[in-house]
Design a protein around this motif. Structure first.
Motif, PDB file in Angstrom:
ATOM      1  N   ILE A 400       0.836  -1.196   0.000  1.00 18.63           N
ATOM      2  CA  ILE A 400       0.000   0.000   0.000  1.00 18.63           C
ATOM      3  C   ILE A 400       0.872   1.248   0.000  1.00 18.63           C
ATOM      4  O   ILE A 400       0.637   2.204  -0.756  1.00 18.63           O
ATOM      5  N   ALA A 401       1.904   1.260   0.840  1.00 21.54           N
ATOM      6  CA  ALA A 401       2.791   2.422   0.926  1.00 21.54           C
ATOM      7  C   ALA A 401       3.507   2.679  -0.397  1.00 21.54           C
ATOM      8  O   ALA A 401       3.576   3.821  -0.883  1.00 21.54           O
ATOM      9  N   LEU A 402       4.025   1.626  -1.009  1.00 21.15           N
ATOM     10  CA  LEU A 402       4.789   1.805  -2.238  1.00 21.15           C
ATOM     11  C   LEU A 402       3.891   2.083  -3.436  1.00 21.15           C
ATOM     12  O   LEU A 402       4.283   2.810  -4.358  1.00 21.15           O
ATOM     13  N   ASP A 403       2.690   1.515  -3.441  1.00 25.40           N
ATOM     14  CA  ASP A 403       1.738   1.845  -4.504  1.00 25.40           C
ATOM     15  C   ASP A 403       1.432   3.341  -4.500  1.00 25.40           C
ATOM     16  O   ASP A 403       1.330   3.971  -5.560  1.00 25.40           O
ATOM     17  N   ALA A 404       1.264   3.876  -3.305  1.00 26.88           N
ATOM     18  CA  ALA A 404       0.885   5.279  -3.189  1.00 26.88           C
ATOM     19  C   ALA A 404       2.068   6.228  -3.319  1.00 26.88           C
ATOM     20  O   ALA A 404       1.945   7.313  -3.902  1.00 26.88           O
ATOM     21  N   LEU A 405       3.229   5.839  -2.805  1.00 34.11           N
ATOM     22  CA  LEU A 405       4.351   6.772  -2.693  1.00 34.11           C
ATOM     23  C   LEU A 405       5.616   6.343  -3.424  1.00 34.11           C
ATOM     24  O   LEU A 405       6.570   7.118  -3.505  1.00 34.11           O
ATOM     25  N   GLY A 406       5.649   5.089  -3.958  1.00 32.56           N
ATOM     26  CA  GLY A 406       6.856   4.588  -4.596  1.00 32.56           C
ATOM     27  C   GLY A 406       7.395   5.479  -5.702  1.00 32.56           C
ATOM     28  O   GLY A 406       8.586   5.845  -5.691  1.00 32.56           O
ATOM     29  N   PRO A 407       6.574   5.878  -6.670  1.00 29.42           N
ATOM     30  CA  PRO A 407       7.081   6.755  -7.742  1.00 29.42           C
ATOM     31  C   PRO A 407       7.617   8.082  -7.220  1.00 29.42           C
ATOM     32  O   PRO A 407       8.612   8.608  -7.738  1.00 29.42           O
ATOM     33  N   THR A 408       6.963   8.615  -6.189  1.00 28.37           N
ATOM     34  CA  THR A 408       7.420   9.882  -5.603  1.00 28.37           C
ATOM     35  C   THR A 408       8.795   9.721  -4.975  1.00 28.37           C
ATOM     36  O   THR A 408       9.679  10.576  -5.140  1.00 28.37           O
ATOM     37  N   TYR A 409       8.990   8.605  -4.254  1.00 26.75           N
ATOM     38  CA  TYR A 409      10.291   8.362  -3.638  1.00 26.75           C
ATOM     39  C   TYR A 409      11.373   8.118  -4.688  1.00 26.75           C
ATOM     40  O   TYR A 409      12.527   8.539  -4.515  1.00 26.75           O
ATOM     41  N   MET A 410      11.028   7.454  -5.770  1.00 23.40           N
ATOM     42  CA  MET A 410      12.010   7.241  -6.841  1.00 23.40           C
ATOM     43  C   MET A 410      12.427   8.567  -7.458  1.00 23.40           C
ATOM     44  O   MET A 410      13.604   8.791  -7.769  1.00 23.40           O
ATOM     45  N   ALA A 411      11.475   9.468  -7.644  1.00 20.05           N
ATOM     46  CA  ALA A 411      11.793  10.797  -8.187  1.00 20.05           C
ATOM     47  C   ALA A 411      12.699  11.566  -7.227  1.00 20.05           C
ATOM     48  O   ALA A 411      13.663  12.222  -7.638  1.00 20.05           O
ATOM     49  N   LEU A 412      12.386  11.469  -5.927  1.00 18.50           N
ATOM     50  CA  LEU A 412      13.230  12.128  -4.926  1.00 18.50           C
ATOM     51  C   LEU A 412      14.636  11.544  -4.912  1.00 18.50           C
ATOM     52  O   LEU A 412      15.633  12.270  -4.790  1.00 18.50           O
ATOM     53  N   ALA A 413      14.712  10.216  -5.032  1.00 25.22           N
ATOM     54  CA  ALA A 413      16.019   9.560  -5.028  1.00 25.22           C
ATOM     55  C   ALA A 413      16.872  10.031  -6.193  1.00 25.22           C
ATOM     56  O   ALA A 413      18.078  10.293  -6.041  1.00 25.22           O
ATOM     57  N   ALA A 414      16.255  10.125  -7.377  1.00 25.32           N
ATOM     58  CA  ALA A 414      16.992  10.592  -8.552  1.00 25.32           C
ATOM     59  C   ALA A 414      17.442  12.039  -8.380  1.00 25.32           C
ATOM     60  O   ALA A 414      18.535  12.429  -8.817  1.00 25.32           O
ATOM     61  N   GLU A 415      16.609  12.815  -7.706  1.00 28.83           N
ATOM     62  CA  GLU A 415      16.908  14.239  -7.532  1.00 28.83           C
ATOM     63  C   GLU A 415      18.079  14.472  -6.589  1.00 28.83           C
ATOM     64  O   GLU A 415      18.907  15.359  -6.809  1.00 28.83           O
ATOM     65  N   ILE A 416      18.174  13.681  -5.519  1.00 24.71           N
ATOM     66  CA  ILE A 416      19.228  13.907  -4.522  1.00 24.71           C
ATOM     67  C   ILE A 416      20.343  12.860  -4.582  1.00 24.71           C
ATOM     68  O   ILE A 416      21.260  12.887  -3.761  1.00 24.71           O
ATOM     69  N   GLY A 417      20.244  11.924  -5.533  1.00 25.25           N
ATOM     70  CA  GLY A 417      21.299  10.918  -5.689  1.00 25.25           C
ATOM     71  C   GLY A 417      21.258   9.823  -4.646  1.00 25.25           C
ATOM     72  O   GLY A 417      22.305   9.294  -4.250  1.00 25.25           O
ATOM     73  N   LEU A 418      20.075   9.448  -4.213  1.00 21.80           N
ATOM     74  CA  LEU A 418      19.918   8.397  -3.197  1.00 21.80           C
ATOM     75  C   LEU A 418      19.799   7.037  -3.874  1.00 21.80           C
ATOM     76  O   LEU A 418      19.067   6.888  -4.854  1.00 21.80           O
ATOM     77  N   ASP A 419      20.516   6.046  -3.364  1.00 18.18           N
ATOM     78  CA  ASP A 419      20.504   4.704  -3.938  1.00 18.18           C
ATOM     79  C   ASP A 419      19.142   4.038  -3.723  1.00 18.18           C
ATOM     80  O   ASP A 419      18.690   3.908  -2.585  1.00 18.18           O
ATOM     81  N   PRO A 420      18.468   3.584  -4.803  1.00 19.36           N
ATOM     82  CA  PRO A 420      17.194   2.881  -4.635  1.00 19.36           C
ATOM     83  C   PRO A 420      17.314   1.634  -3.760  1.00 19.36           C
ATOM     84  O   PRO A 420      16.362   1.254  -3.079  1.00 19.36           O
ATOM     85  N   GLY A 421      18.496   0.992  -3.783  1.00 17.20           N
ATOM     86  CA  GLY A 421      18.701  -0.177  -2.937  1.00 17.20           C
ATOM     87  C   GLY A 421      18.581   0.152  -1.461  1.00 17.20           C
ATOM     88  O   GLY A 421      18.072  -0.653  -0.665  1.00 17.20           O
ATOM     89  N   LEU A 422      19.040   1.335  -1.074  1.00 24.81           N
ATOM     90  CA  LEU A 422      18.920   1.758   0.319  1.00 24.81           C
ATOM     91  C   LEU A 422      17.455   1.993   0.678  1.00 24.81           C
ATOM     92  O   LEU A 422      16.998   1.610   1.766  1.00 24.81           O
ATOM     93  N   MET A 423      16.695   2.608  -0.233  1.00 25.47           N
ATOM     94  CA  MET A 423      15.264   2.794   0.014  1.00 25.47           C
ATOM     95  C   MET A 423      14.558   1.444   0.124  1.00 25.47           C
ATOM     96  O   MET A 423      13.667   1.274   0.959  1.00 25.47           O
TER      97      MET A 423
END
Length: 486
Positions: A400-423
């Protein structure tokens, strides 16, 4: 009114689920209540939003549910889980009874055995071991949870648990995401849990308290498997239907340890090879075509790796235990049947979450989550914690959390250089903390199987399966924020 509708629908879902109502009825009903109070079209949300999201979850993860349940059932019917637990007991002895139960649970679940299969095999063995060591049986549920439902479910890199598979399509990761972070978290969970249980054992001995269970553990476990209320809660929380425990027959003679452990090794090794050697070096350009949904390898590689690992482990398990299994077809049927109700239940929770996420008021929830101070890792950890706590299901809450917020977190990760593996790792560990609240199907089932009550055992479950993982989650977020993924 829309926010109030979400809270009413969620409260009704939690209350009725705790009382044993079927999630198959509750999830669409509560989703429609939320939509009605928000003034949204009911039929459109049921057939398009709810069913579309639920069907998508089944399409993505049914192979893992199916193969995982079949593998767990074969491991139970072949006596492999019992043989591994016996081996741990013999090597560690009754003086280390708690450690033996913890390591046996960890070994089999990290190798792909379903949590509930481990419960039903480890509980009778734990009774015998705790009785010989004169340890209060009230500590047994916490020991089993520590080994089978904490670090091997969420933190250990490579675990084939469904919780570890769910973030893969969202973040383009595999089961070995952030391995160093995962090992750090595992060490914290295991170390804290063992320290706590040893402390409780020592206090019990000083107080003159010993093993006091008066029932017949096998009868208690059988009664738990047949209880309809427990079944409803269990199949919402984990990927195996207790109704199928014991079906298909059992071997009369246990396999030796090396035979019992080989399929578990196959799961881990094949998963590793598929993730880092095989899939990265094959041509999958066809995935970008309309026939295969215009997807990418990163979106499916993690799930593919787990599927192949479980499938090959099943073939190995059948081959080396063919003469021992009393009825292979009946065992396979029982394993397949054991996967159906759990995935439909979890998919229904996912459908409920999709309807809630589609309501206009949910944007305020999203804005609040993303505004939590500390960065995306903190807000991701909190959101998965809250949803797993509310649903009593780590897999349901995480999806439920990732369905709702997953794309947003991926966009944030790309913006600040955060590793998706860590998320990935933070999300999974976060979902495995507050999922052990009293209404959790796993907790209810384990207490029933062991034959204890929440009053006797729940405090130790909180310490071993919630406080330890929360400490590990905090450490992971701090380390990940300071040095990144490793």
């Amino acid at each position: 009114m829309s926010i109030l509708g979400i809270l009413i629908a969620l409260g009704l879902l939690i209350w009725l689920a705790y009382r044993g109502w079927s999630i198959l009825l509750l999830a669409p009903l509560c989703a429609m209540i939320a939509a009605l109070l928000a003034g949204q079209p009911l039929l459109a949300h049921w057939t398009q939003t709810f069913m579309g999201s639920a069907a998508g979850f089944v399409a993505q993860f049914f192979p893992i549910f199916l193969l995982g349940a079949v593998f767990g059932k074969l491991m139970e019917a072949s006596g492999s889980v019992e043989a591994i637990a016996n081996y741990m007991t013999e090597k560690l002895g009754t003086s280390r009874a708690i450690l033996a139960i913890v390591l046996a649970g960890a070994f089999v679940t990290y190798g792909g055995v379903s949590l509930f299969v481990a419960f039903f095999v480890l509980a009778p063995m734990g009774h015998a071991l705790f009785k010989a060591a004169n340890i209060p049986h009230r500590l047994m549920p916490a020991a089993i949870m520590l080994g089978a439902a904490s670090f091997t479910m969420t933190a250990m890199p490579g675990t084939p648990a469904i919780q570890n598979a769910i973030p893969m399509p969202f973040f383009g990761t595999n089961a070995f995401a952030a391995p160093g972070i995962g090992i750090l978290a595992s060490a914290i969970m295991l170390g804290f849990g063992l320290w706590w249980l040893k402390l409780r054992e020592s206090k019990a001995r000083l107080a003159g308290e010993g093993y006091a269970f008066a029932g017949v553990c096998e009868e208690v476990a059988v009664a738990a498997a047949a209880d309809d209320v427990i079944r409803e809660r269990a199949t919402t929380a984990r990927e195996f239907d207790p109704e199928e425990i014991g079906k298909g027959g059992r071997v009369s003679k246990l396999p030796p340890f090396h035979i019992a452990a080989l399929p578990l090794v196959v799961v881990v090794v094949v998963n590793l090879l598929m993730s880092f050697v095989v899939l990265p070096n094959i041509d999958v350009s066809y995935l970008a075509t309309d026939a295969f949904g215009n997807t990418t390898l990163s979106a499916v590689a993690g799930v593919w790796s787990v599927i192949v690992a479980l499938f090959l482990a099943i073939l190995v398990l059948v081959a080396i235990n063919f003469a021992r299994l009393p009825s292979i077809r009946a065992t396979l049927d029982a394993g397949a049947n054991a996967s159906v109700l759990p995935i439909i239940n979890v998919a229904s929770l996912v459908g409920f979450g999709a309807v809630v996420a589609a309501l206009p008021a949910f944007k305020a929830v999203t804005d609040w989550v993303l505004s939590i101070e500390g960065g995306p890792l903190v807000s991701l950890a909190i959101s998965t914690n809250i949803l797993a706590a509310l649903t009593g299901s780590s897999s349901g809450g995480l999806t439920i959390a990732l369905d709702a917020l997953g794309p947003t977190y991926m966009a944030l990760a790309a913006e600040i250089g955060l590793d998706p593996g860590l998320m990935h790792r933070v999300a999974v560990i976060g979902a495995g903390t507050l999922d052990s609240l009293p209404h959790s199907g796993a907790v209810v089932t384990l207490l029933a199987v062991v034959g204890t009550t929440p009053r006797e055992s729940y405090f130790d479950i909180v310490m071993a399966a919630m406080v330890g993982p929360i400490i590990a989650l905090v450490a992971v977020v701090i380390v990940g924020s300071l040095v990144g993924s490793f």
